[in-house]
Scaffold this motif. Structure first.
Motif, PDB file in Angstrom:
ATOM      1  N   PHE A  91      12.240 -16.895  -2.283  1.00  0.00           N
ATOM      2  CA  PHE A  91      12.145 -16.414  -0.910  1.00  0.00           C
ATOM      3  C   PHE A  91      10.917 -15.500  -0.845  1.00  0.00           C
ATOM      4  CE2 PHE A  91      16.448 -17.852  -0.843  1.00  0.00           C
ATOM      5  CZ  PHE A  91      16.839 -18.000   0.469  1.00  0.00           C
ATOM      6  N   ALA A  92       9.913 -15.903  -0.079  1.00  0.00           N
ATOM      7  CA  ALA A  92       8.692 -15.111   0.035  1.00  0.00           C
ATOM      8  C   ALA A  92       8.860 -14.039   1.103  1.00  0.00           C
ATOM      9  CB  ALA A  92       7.510 -16.004   0.391  1.00  0.00           C
ATOM     10  N   ARG A  93       8.353 -12.855   0.803  1.00  0.00           N
ATOM     11  CA  ARG A  93       8.434 -11.780   1.777  1.00  0.00           C
ATOM     12  C   ARG A  93       7.477 -12.053   2.928  1.00  0.00           C
ATOM     13  NH1 ARG A  93       8.611  -5.476   0.176  1.00  0.00           N
ATOM     14  NH2 ARG A  93       9.663  -4.797   2.059  1.00  0.00           N
ATOM     15  N   GLN A  94       7.957 -11.842   4.136  1.00  0.00           N
ATOM     16  CA  GLN A  94       7.166 -12.092   5.338  1.00  0.00           C
ATOM     17  C   GLN A  94       6.581 -10.786   5.841  1.00  0.00           C
ATOM     18  OE1 GLN A  94       7.313 -15.622   6.715  1.00  0.00           O
ATOM     19  NE2 GLN A  94       7.763 -15.517   4.527  1.00  0.00           N
ATOM     20  N   GLY A  95       5.307 -10.800   6.179  1.00  0.00           N
ATOM     21  CA  GLY A  95       4.693  -9.621   6.783  1.00  0.00           C
ATOM     22  C   GLY A  95       4.628  -8.457   5.819  1.00  0.00           C
ATOM     23  N   SER A  96       4.415  -7.272   6.348  1.00  0.00           N
ATOM     24  CA  SER A  96       4.283  -6.096   5.499  1.00  0.00           C
ATOM     25  C   SER A  96       5.505  -5.212   5.659  1.00  0.00           C
ATOM     26  CB  SER A  96       3.027  -5.312   5.869  1.00  0.00           C
ATOM     27  OG  SER A  96       3.092  -4.925   7.221  1.00  0.00           O
ATOM     28  N   PRO A  97       5.803  -4.407   4.643  1.00  0.00           N
ATOM     29  CA  PRO A  97       6.968  -3.513   4.732  1.00  0.00           C
ATOM     30  C   PRO A  97       6.859  -2.597   5.939  1.00  0.00           C
ATOM     31  CG  PRO A  97       6.048  -3.516   2.510  1.00  0.00           C
ATOM     32  CD  PRO A  97       5.096  -4.280   3.384  1.00  0.00           C
TER      33      PRO A  97
END
Length: 93
Positions: free
Chosen positions: A85-91
């Protein structure tokens, strides 16, 4: 319970191309929750650094870039292993 500030770095939306589903991680009342595509909230229990037990979803293992930033997570359970699962956008964004 873990310090909520420490949990916040895991918050965000994570997407799996393989299953075409997303997981959204949020901190509520000092607990890290995984909100599934079925809109069910699952409390994540810390197992060790960057690994959490997500009950029926399985074990989530977070991956980090060289700079320490979380880039995504792998899900392992009885049926599937190492689903990315790839992280989307920035924290926080």
């Amino acid at each position: 319970a873990p310090d909520p500030d420490w949990l916040e770095e895991y918050e965000g939306r994570y997407w799996s191309d393989e299953f075409e589903v997303s997981l959204t991680l949020v901190v509520e009342d000092g607990e890290l929750l995984a909100r599934t595509f079925r809109q069910v909230d699952i409390t994540l229990d810390s197992l060790r650094d960057d690994a959490f037990d997500a009950g029926e979803v399985g074990v989530l293992r977070f991956e980090r870039a060289a700079n320490g930033r979380i880039t995504g997570l792998m899900v392992d359970n009885g049926r599937t292993k190492d689903v990315w699962f790839a992280r989307q956008g920035s924290p926080g964004g």
